[in-house]
Design a protein around this motif. Structure first.
Motif, PDB file in Angstrom:
ATOM      1  N   GLU A  27      -7.924   7.411 -14.620  1.00  6.28           N
ATOM      2  CA  GLU A  27      -6.928   6.507 -14.040  1.00  6.28           C
ATOM      3  C   GLU A  27      -6.148   5.717 -15.070  1.00  6.28           C
ATOM      4  OE1 GLU A  27     -11.060   4.609 -13.555  1.00  6.28           O
ATOM      5  OE2 GLU A  27     -10.146   6.595 -13.377  1.00  6.28           O
TER       6      GLU A  27
ATOM      7  N   GLU B 252     -22.015  10.699  -5.832  1.00  5.96           N
ATOM      8  CA  GLU B 252     -21.763  10.062  -4.538  1.00  5.96           C
ATOM      9  C   GLU B 252     -22.186  10.954  -3.369  1.00  5.96           C
ATOM     10  OE1 GLU B 252     -17.656   9.031  -4.559  1.00  5.96           O
ATOM     11  OE2 GLU B 252     -17.889   7.479  -6.079  1.00  5.96           O
TER      12      GLU B 252
ATOM     13  N   THR C   4      -9.895  10.072 -10.553  1.00  5.82           N
ATOM     14  CA  THR C   4     -10.406   8.847 -11.152  1.00  5.82           C
ATOM     15  C   THR C   4     -11.772   9.138 -11.761  1.00  5.82           C
ATOM     16  OG1 THR C   4     -11.452   8.146  -9.080  1.00  5.82           O
ATOM     17  CG2 THR C   4      -9.204   7.366  -9.483  1.00  5.82           C
TER      18      THR C   4
ATOM     19  N   LYS D 147      -4.227   1.566  -2.757  1.00 13.98           N
ATOM     20  CA  LYS D 147      -4.190   2.981  -2.362  1.00 13.98           C
ATOM     21  C   LYS D 147      -2.844   3.623  -2.750  1.00 13.98           C
ATOM     22  CE  LYS D 147      -8.208   2.828  -0.237  1.00 13.98           C
ATOM     23  NZ  LYS D 147      -8.578   1.435  -0.568  1.00 13.98           N
TER      24      LYS D 147
ATOM     25  N   LYS E 193       0.833  -1.196   0.000  1.00 11.46           N
ATOM     26  CA  LYS E 193       0.000   0.000   0.000  1.00 11.46           C
ATOM     27  C   LYS E 193       0.874   1.254   0.000  1.00 11.46           C
ATOM     28  CE  LYS E 193      -4.239  -1.911   1.853  1.00 11.46           C
ATOM     29  NZ  LYS E 193      -5.274  -1.881   2.909  1.00 11.46           N
TER      30      LYS E 193
ATOM     31  N   MET F 123      -9.235   0.426 -11.470  1.00  7.90           N
ATOM     32  CA  MET F 123      -9.800   0.873 -10.199  1.00  7.90           C
ATOM     33  C   MET F 123      -9.722  -0.219  -9.136  1.00  7.90           C
ATOM     34  SD  MET F 123     -10.549   3.961  -9.895  1.00  7.90           S
ATOM     35  CE  MET F 123     -11.270   3.675  -8.285  1.00  7.90           C
ATOM     36  N   ALA F 124      -9.833  -1.491  -9.547  1.00 10.25           N
ATOM     37  CA  ALA F 124      -9.703  -2.574  -8.571  1.00 10.25           C
ATOM     38  C   ALA F 124      -8.315  -2.563  -7.933  1.00 10.25           C
ATOM     39  CB  ALA F 124      -9.977  -3.921  -9.253  1.00 10.25           C
ATOM     40  N   TRP F 125      -7.272  -2.329  -8.748  1.00  8.93           N
ATOM     41  CA  TRP F 125      -5.910  -2.245  -8.206  1.00  8.93           C
ATOM     42  C   TRP F 125      -5.746  -0.989  -7.352  1.00  8.93           C
ATOM     43  CZ3 TRP F 125      -2.961  -6.190  -7.771  1.00  8.93           C
ATOM     44  CH2 TRP F 125      -2.952  -7.209  -8.720  1.00  8.93           C
ATOM     45  N   ILE F 126      -6.302   0.123  -7.792  1.00 12.25           N
ATOM     46  CA  ILE F 126      -6.180   1.370  -7.032  1.00 12.25           C
ATOM     47  C   ILE F 126      -6.854   1.229  -5.672  1.00 12.25           C
ATOM     48  CG2 ILE F 126      -6.963   3.778  -6.967  1.00 12.25           C
ATOM     49  CD1 ILE F 126      -6.495   3.850 -10.026  1.00 12.25           C
ATOM     50  N   GLU F 127      -8.017   0.632  -5.641  1.00 12.44           N
ATOM     51  CA  GLU F 127      -8.712   0.463  -4.363  1.00 12.44           C
ATOM     52  C   GLU F 127      -7.985  -0.515  -3.451  1.00 12.44           C
ATOM     53  OE1 GLU F 127     -12.557  -0.717  -5.658  1.00 12.44           O
ATOM     54  OE2 GLU F 127     -13.153   1.319  -6.275  1.00 12.44           O
ATOM     55  N   ARG F 128      -7.340  -1.516  -4.030  1.00 16.15           N
ATOM     56  CA  ARG F 128      -6.620  -2.505  -3.225  1.00 16.15           C
ATOM     57  C   ARG F 128      -5.339  -1.919  -2.626  1.00 16.15           C
ATOM     58  NH1 ARG F 128      -6.445  -8.183  -3.541  1.00 16.15           N
ATOM     59  NH2 ARG F 128      -8.620  -7.924  -4.155  1.00 16.15           N
TER      60      ARG F 128
END
Length: 586
Positions: free
Chosen positions: A419, A465, A442, A293, A269, A286-291
């Motif tokens: 992203e 959001e 993003t 940070k 991280k 985005m999956a990698w970015i969320e995992r």
């Protein structure tokens, strides 16, 4: 002591190296040879892994430590024992080979005044409280050296930025098996050649030795070279773990495949995330970015674009990349297009870009890869009269509608996502719900470009959001601080919104502007207080001569571009000085 240090075998066969470390230590270096011989016989070896705590604030002062290899951080604040970027922790000092830590508590008899953790695997030499006290009472020169060293330590304890070394060791590791990281790493190595060079320690280094010998090799490499790059070719193994633990800057390479479900990656991280491959779907990115940070995101494409992407990544990693920040200013912002064209024509690479309002739209067009003619057509279309003059009667949340502009932006940017762009991009919006700045890094480029330019009362807010997003100029019209916080190189800011030509009526009073101009100028007032502070962080501020242009004079498109070109040409030499590497000895 916090209990994470591990005693090593006795000091056998390593005496000369330790003698040299003692001789160059700020604390022990001024002692006579016979005093250092006494100390040498009392030192106990200790090993500590990267991320572990050597001592915690409040622990008893039972020993001092001399760093043999590796690196320690003296920190203030508390946080979980895993990870190196915990919130609430401030790094005060970074200690490398030859430095001592823990002596203050031994002198005062108090508990530890700060916490210390390893930012790399470290080999330490421990001198116990009992041996320390005996040396103080029997070796007068030791006491004198101690007083001098403690004075320097107290002076440095303010944690000034200069205390922290620049990143010099980079680790490139794959996030999934089956990736050809060696090809990418070799490209980065070649790009480093223009930035002072680099030496590479790759998997062949791991064919012999162990983490202790690798640590000594890394220290020696750092002494001999300005930069070191560690390369792992697999997603497992001791060598990969070593690379991750030692890196000043960890570069993780992700293919266009989703991360393993449920697998946490705490050590990774805050890394630099490289999205590699010809295509990288936004959902996977985005999956990698969320995992992970990540602290920064890079894009390295396949084919003809690869070399340029590798060079851009290398400049960002070494803090020599050019960041361009474009301010809002309505029609005056067309000047940004002319300035960017001048930079491109003169070979000045823009590696990072961001902006607000019109500056954000221009930045988006550049980062999305549009060439100069396409950028001109795009911005002219977005702000054309048939798009702007879509009024709604009676007015609801705003005087105009956005459907026309949204359709044009969708046509320009398609499904591009911020992203996955080759050039790092951010745009600024303001949230009317929380009254705070929103940095858009993003999501769809078209949506972010629309949000940054939603002039309050003229265009309705965007909903995202739970937020209501309007023109970012309300809070940060020239977001230099957002760019500067990345610490990736010089920042050039372009200010087009702050100056107006003074007009007066026959009675000598200021001429009242039209309603549209009043709205535009009012947007700027919200961020005026932060303007001077923000621009103060720029390495160069360029102010095109746009005072004669009204902020809604979208018909002055060509004139604004020429003003921007003139400003770019006038600033060329100063920009070249910023991005040119310093002269190096032959």
């Amino acid at each position: 002591m916090a209990g994470f240090a591990v005693d090593c075998p006795a000091l056998e066969g390593n005496g000369r190296q330790i003698e040299a470390i003692l001789a160059h230590s700020p604390l022990f270096g001024i002692l006579p040879d016979d005093a250092r011989e006494l100390i040498l016989g009392r030192l106990e070896p200790v090993r500590i892994e990267s991320g572990d705590w050597l001592m915690r604030k409040g622990d008893p002062g039972d020993a001092l430590y001399l760093v043999e290899t590796g690196r320690l951080e003296v920190v203030r604040g508390d946080g979980p024992e895993s990870g190196l970027d915990d919130q609430g922790i401030e790094v005060l000092r970074v200690l490398g080979p030859g430095a001592t830590v823990g002596e203050l508590a031994l002198v005062t008899g108090d508990v530890r005044s700060a916490s210390v953790r390893a930012s790399r695997d470290s080999s330490l030499l421990r001198l116990t409280f009992e041996d320390f006290r005996e040396l103080m009472t029997t070796v007068p020169s030791f006491t004198s050296a101690l007083v001098s060293a403690l004075g320097r330590q107290l002076q440095a304890s303010g944690g000034l930025p200069d205390d922290l070394p620049e990143a010099s060791t980079f680790a490139v590791v794959p996030l999934l098996d089956g990736m050809d990281v060696a090809v990418l790493a070799d490209g980065v190595r070649r790009a480093f050649a223009d930035l002072g060079g680099v030496t590479v320690l790759d998997p062949s280094t791991a064919e012999s030795g162990d983490p202790i010998s690798w640590g000594h090799l890394l220290d020696e490499s750092e002494r001999r070279h300005e930069r070191v790059m560690l390369v792992a070719d697999r997603n497992e193994g001791e060598w990969r773990k070593f690379c991750v633990r030692q890196a000043d800057r960890l570069v993780c390479v992700a293919p266009p495949r989703r991360p393993p479900p449920g697998k946490e990656m705490p050590r990774l991280k805050g890394c630099d995330l490289v999205l590699a491959g010809a295509d990288h779907p936004p959902g996977i990115a985005m999956a990698w970015i969320e995992r992970l940070k990540p602290r920064a995101r890079h894009r390295i494409r396949a084919g003809a674009e690869r070399e340029a992407d590798l060079a851009r990544t290398a400049r960002r990693l070494t803090g020599s990349s050019l960041g361009l920040v474009l301010g809002g200013g309505g029609a005056r912002g067309f000047a940004h297009l002319g300035l960017i064209e001048v930079f491109e024509e003169n070979g000045i690479a823009i590696d990072r870009i961001g902006g607000t309002s019109m500056g954000g739209v221009a930045a988006s067009a550049f980062a999305a890869g549009l060439d100069a003619p396409s950028r001109r057509r795009a911005l002219k279309a977005v702000f054309s009269g048939r798009v702007r003059h879509r009024y709604q009667l009676p007015p609801r949340s705003a005087m105009a509608r956005t459907e026309g502009a949204e359709r044009v932006l969708d046509r320009i940017f398609g499904d591009r996502a911020i992203e996955t762009l080759p050039v790092d991009l951010f745009t600024i919006a303001a949230d009317m719900v929380r009254a705070e700045m929103v940095v858009q890094r993003t999501g769809p480029v078209a949506e972010a470009a629309m949000n940054t330019a939603r002039i309050p009362a003229f265009l309705p807010p965007g909903r995202s959001e739970g937020r209501l997003l309007v023109d970012g100029g309300l809070i940060r019209n020239l977001p230099v601080d957002v760019m500067a916080d990345m610490v990736e190189g010089p920042v050039v800011a372009v200010e087009v919104g702050g100056k107006f030509r003074a007009e007066t009526d026959p009675d000598g009073l200021p001429t009242l502007p039209a309603i549209g101009e009043t709205l535009m100028r009012s947007v700027m007032l919200g961020s005026a207080a932060a303007g001077e502070t923000a621009t103060g962080r720029a390495d160069l501020v360029i102010e095109p001569e746009v005072a004669e242009l009204k902020m809604l004079a979208f018909g002055d498109f060509d004139r604004a571009i020429e003003i921007g070109r003139a400003a770019g040409e006038a600033a060329l030499e100063r920009v070249r000085d910023l991005v040119s590497p310093p002269d190096r000895p032959a």
